[in-house]
Design an enzyme around this catalytic site. Structure first.
Site, PDB file in Angstrom:
ATOM      1  N   GLU A  11     -28.426-108.894 -42.070  1.00  0.00           N
ATOM      2  CA  GLU A  11     -28.161-110.231 -42.389  1.00  0.00           C
ATOM      3  C   GLU A  11     -29.737-111.121 -42.596  1.00  0.00           C
ATOM      4  OE1 GLU A  11     -25.218-112.224 -40.102  1.00  0.00           O
ATOM      5  OE2 GLU A  11     -23.840-110.654 -40.121  1.00  0.00           O
ATOM      6  N   ARG A  61     -22.416-101.479 -36.206  1.00  0.00           N
ATOM      7  CA  ARG A  61     -21.053-101.685 -35.836  1.00  0.00           C
ATOM      8  C   ARG A  61     -20.067-101.660 -37.038  1.00  0.00           C
ATOM      9  NH1 ARG A  61     -19.236-106.521 -37.080  1.00  0.00           N
ATOM     10  NH2 ARG A  61     -20.402-108.407 -36.727  1.00  0.00           N
TER      11      ARG A  61
END
Length: 348
Positions: free
Chosen positions: A2, A19
């Protein structure tokens, strides 16, 4: 991975999530493979259950994340207790909360993931819209209505729009008015009497009067802030679906929700109205900056105080020209929703 993009050209690294991403139910819906199971098997030393060439996608699936947030207020996170929560059986629902649970500032405000599928994108979106129509949440503001609108928006359903499309269209989508429902007010008044709170025998009064038809008077305040007085016959019923909570009735009609606050006309009798002006916290959070001090003149739109909540910074600005009378909190203080942060006086 991100990033945050500044002025459309300066990227800043934010975080990397090593994840499983939250959209994994979509993968399972169209392939039949559960990636959560795969992770557990790999963690136990097993090999992947299938190779990429073995995976065949069938149909289309779409996921909507139901959040406690106010789209009309810039998608500000919301907190509060879930008083009522109901989901349809026509879609997959992944949720970790139930009625009675609280959405707090300490965790992501997601209530549930709603996943719908179909043979193609158009059908999947139609099924998602129907599932969101049948989703009921009472107790705090959610993004359910804007999700419903997006799932039916002709631009969105035709093909995935560009990444800035929602930024351009969000105001018009949020501003879509709910249709007026004839008889809704009477239905809400009836439901307000059909389910009483507590065991006090006076709350179960039938409204009997000597030589007069049995009836009870109800005061309701609609979403526009208008108070209505209605007389409901004892034993009256309604076919409209709604839920009575401690202080309100919420109707669910064709997917839209209509909330009516139950008013006690004597509750605030004799209490003077507060004429002072305040800037209140729109959500719980931590004060990270204070741009004014007592006695300071401020102009409309100038930054007053900054709150940090849900990993985001929210700048509160002066609603009009005026003078700061009192700053009630300092940097580092934790505040709850509705707390008076700044007392100020508008310019004459």
């Amino acid at each position: 991975v991100e990033f945050l993009l500044e002025d459309g050209k300066n990227p800043y690294f934010m975080e990397m999530n090593t994840r499983l991403q939250v959209e994994h139910p979509v993968t399972e819906s169209i392939t039949g493979y559960d990636l959560v199971e795969w992770q557990l098997r790999v963690a136990m030393g097993e090999k992947l259950p299938a190779q990429q060439s073995d995976i065949k996608a069938t149909g289309h699936a779409v996921e909507a994340r139901l959040y406690a947030e106010d789209a009309a207020a810039g998608f500000l996170p919301q907190t509060g207790t879930i008083e009522h929560l109901s989901f349809p059986t026509t879609a997959r629902i992944d949720s970790g909360v139930v009625a009675g649970d609280a959405i707090t500032i300490h965790y992501d405000p997601m209530i549930a993931k709603v996943i719908a599928k179909g043979p193609d994108r158009t059908t999947a979106l139609a099924n998602l819209a129907k599932a969101l129509d049948e989703t009921e949440v009472i107790g705090l503001t959610t993004n359910r209505n804007i999700l419903r609108s997006l799932a039916r928006n002709t631009v969105f359903t035709k093909s995935p729009p560009d990444i800035n499309w929602l930024d351009r269209e969000v105001e018009s989508i949020v501003a879509q008015a709910k249709p007026v429902q004839p008889g809704a007010l009477e239905a809400a008044a009836t439901l307000s009497l059909s389910s009483t709170i507590g065991t006090d025998p006076w709350t179960h009064s039938s409204g009997w009067k000597l030589n007069l038809p049995a009836s009870q008077t109800v005061w309701l305040r609609d979403e526009a802030g208008i108070t209505h007085q209605l007389s409901i016959k004892a034993g009256a019923t309604t076919a409209v679906h709604g839920v009575r909570t401690s202080d309100a009735v919420t109707l669910f009609i064709n997917g839209d929700d209509y909330r009516y606050e139950i008013i006690d006309p004597l509750a605030n009798a004799g209490i003077a109205q507060d004429g002072e002006h305040h800037i209140r916290a729109p959500m719980p959070g931590r004060v990270i900056a204070v741009h004014v001090k007592d006695g300071q003149k401020v102009e409309r739109g100038s930054a007053i105080i900054v709150l940090e909540a849900m990993k985001m910074e929210h700048t509160l600005r002066a609603p009009a020209d005026g003078v700061v009378r009192m700053v009630r909190f300092a940097v580092g203080d934790q505040v709850t929703e509705g707390t008076d942060l700044i007392e100020w006086e508008p310019a004459a």
